[in-house]
Design an enzyme around this catalytic site. Structure first.
Site: not given
Length: 232
Positions: A142, A77
């Protein structure tokens, strides 16, 4: 009872996942980089074991996993983002985003795989983003890393499947975490209204999807959107 390792577990989606796994009765370890107070709070609230570790640092990851006796589930994560035109993104910032978001998975999967291979069983859940599926203006680095996460997930599912290891991915939409802290409230409200469900997501929404994939024995190589229908 499973033993779960969650990276980026001190806040947001990671903290919600740690809490849910602990609530389900699993033994939980979580990695975090620098949010010491938040990590301590999560540990006290859930009983999970916090380990300070920058997932971009392979030596640190190996040291962290040496403290963990077993791994049944790995949740990758940990992630960071950056906002701005690609032409204004420094090479240092670009490399750091890739080092955490992509190479961090490489490090953690390699550290966890020996546990899986020993018992010929295991589950990996990665965390991508809807921007990894569609791309986002002013978030090129990103978006690129999150697209890479999806490709890694599908490739690893094929590579590790014969050894009994499942690999799946969640792809969150607009989730109300620290990453949204700099987004204007009116923009968040507009995005909520653009989703068929009519709201933005919570870390708990994503944690439930992660917990499902972690234990869904006949599911592998899949990308599960958790975006309220924002991207169909």
């Amino acid at each position: 009872m499973l033993t779960a390792v969650v990276t980026g577990g001190s806040r947001g989606i990671g903290a919600a996942t740690v809490a849910l796994f602990a609530e389900q009765g699993h033994a939980v370890y979580f990695l975090y980089e620098k949010e010491h107070a938040a990590a301590k709070a999560v540990s006290q609230q859930t009983g999970a074991t916090a380990i300070c570790c920058d997932v971009a640092d392979n030596t640190a990851v190996k040291a962290a996993f040496s403290q963990i006796p077993d791994v049944d589930v790995l949740v990758c994560n940990a992630g960071i983002c950056g906002y701005g035109l690609m032409s204004q993104t420094s090479e240092e910032e670009w490399d750091r985003i890739f080092d955490v978001n992509v190479k961090g998975i490489y490090h953690c999967v390699n550290a966890a795989t020996p546990f899986f291979l020993k018992k010929q069983k295991g589950s990996i859940v990665t965390v991508s983003s809807m921007w990894g599926q569609t791309g986002a203006s002013c978030e090129v680095a990103y978006s690129a890393t999150k697209g890479a996460v999806i490709a890694m997930t599908k490739a690893l599912a094929q590579e590790l499947g014969p050894s009994g290891v499942r690999v799946n991915c969640v792809s969150p939409g607009v989730i109300l975490t620290d990453m949204c802290a700099s987004v204007a409230p009116e923009v968040l409200e507009e995005m909520a209204q653009d989703a068929p469900i009519g709201r933005n997501g919570t870390p708990e929404d994503v944690a439930k999807a992660i917990a499902y994939l972690a234990q869904a024995d006949f599911v592998t190589g899949q990308v599960l959107p958790v975006n309220g229908g924002y991207v169909l």
